[in-house]
Design an enzyme around this catalytic site. Structure first.
Site: not given
Ligand code: GRF
Length: 216
Positions: A90-91, A109, A143-144
Site C-alpha cells: 500500500m504505497r 487491484h 500511472e497509479l
Molecule cells: C487485496 O485486496 C489487494 O487487491 C489489494 O490489497 C489487498 C491485499 O490483501 N491491493 P492481502 O494482504 O494479500 O491479504
C-alpha cells in the site's frame, strides 16, 4: 527458476496464495524475499512459516518517498529478481522506481480496472449500483493503477451485498488469478511490450484475459 521478490503491507493472503500454488507444484518460481513496509504484519509470519527470507523497510524511517523508494530498490536488487510482485503493498511508488522495474513488476487491484483506481473500490462499486465488480492483475507503470491489464476476474454483485461480502467474493478470485498471472510470467508466456500485455504471442485486450465467474 524465475526469481521473485514479493512486497506486502499487511495480511498477505495473496502472498499465501502464491506460496500455496508453489507448494502444489503449480508455480515454477523461487520467492527469494518478502519485504514489508510495515513491521509485525501477518504476511511476514506467513513468509517465515514458508522458510522465505523477510525484511522490513519501514517507510516512516525515511524523510521522503524518494529516499524510501531508493532504499527499497537497493534492497530488492540484492536478490536480483526477474519479477517483483506487489501483493497488497500500500504505497504510491515514484516514477523512477516503476521505470526501474518496467515490464517486470505486477500489481493486484480490487476492481475491474480502469474502473475504480485508488481506494475503497468495493464501496464505490456498491454505491454506483454496479451489477458486476472484480479484481485485476496488471503490469506496473508510472500511472497509479494504470499499467496494462493482464487478467481480470469478474464477480456478480448480488442483492444485499455489503462491502464485506463483496470483498470476500473478490478476494477469493484474487487468490486464483494472481498465481495464474505469475505462472504465465514464469513460463515466459507473458510479457509487456509497447505498453501492452502479451500472452502466448497475442496482444491482450485492454481488459486483459477475462475470467468471468458469473457464468459458473
Ligand atoms: C487485496 O485486496 C489487494 O487487491 C489489494 O490489497 C489487498 C491485499 O490483501 N491491493 P492481502 O494482504 O494479500 O491479504
Amino acid at each position: 527458476m524465475t526469481n521473485v521478490v514479493v512486497l506486502i503491507s499487511g495480511s498477505g493472503t495473496n502472498l499465501q496464495a502464491l506460496i500455496d500454488a508453489k507448494q502444489k507444484g503449480e508455480l515454477p518460481v523461487t520467492i527469494s524475499a518478502v519485504i514489508s513496509n510495515r513491521p509485525n504484519v501477518k504476511g511476514l509470519e506467513r513468509a517465515q512459516a514458508a522458510g522465505i527470507e523477510t525484511l522490513v523497510i519501514d517507510h516512516k524511517d525515511y524523510a521522503s518517498r524518494e529516499l524510501f523508494d531508493a532504499e527499497l530498490q537497493a534492497r530488492i536488487d540484492e536478490f536480483d529478481p526477474h519479477l517483483v510482485v506487489l501483493a497488497g503493498f500500500m504505497r504510491i511508488l515514484t516514477e523512477g522506481f516503476t521505470r526501474h522495474y518496467s515490464a517486470r513488476m505486477l500489481n493486484i487491484h480490487p476492481s475491474l480496472l480502469p474502473k475504480y483506481q485508488g481506494l475503497h473500490t468495493h464501496q464505490r462499486a456498491l454505491e454506483a449500483g454496479d451489477t458486476e465488480h472484480g479484481v485485476t492483475v496488471h503490469f506496473v507503470t508510472p500511472e497509479l493503477d494504470g499499467g496494462p491489464n493482464v487478467i481480470q476476474a469478474v464477480v456478480a454483485i448480488v442483492e444485499g451485498d455489503t462491502v464485506e461480502s463483496l470483498a470476500q467474493r473478490v478476494q477469493a478470485q484474487e487468490h486464483v488469478i494472481y498465481p495464474m498471472a505469475v505462472s504465465w510470467f514464469a513460463e515466459k508466456r507473458l510479457s509487456m511490450d509497447n505498453h501492452q500485455s502479451v500472452l502466448d504471442n497475442e496482444v491482450l485486450p485492454p481488459s486483459g484475459y477475462v475470467l468471468d465467474t458469473r457464468m459458473k
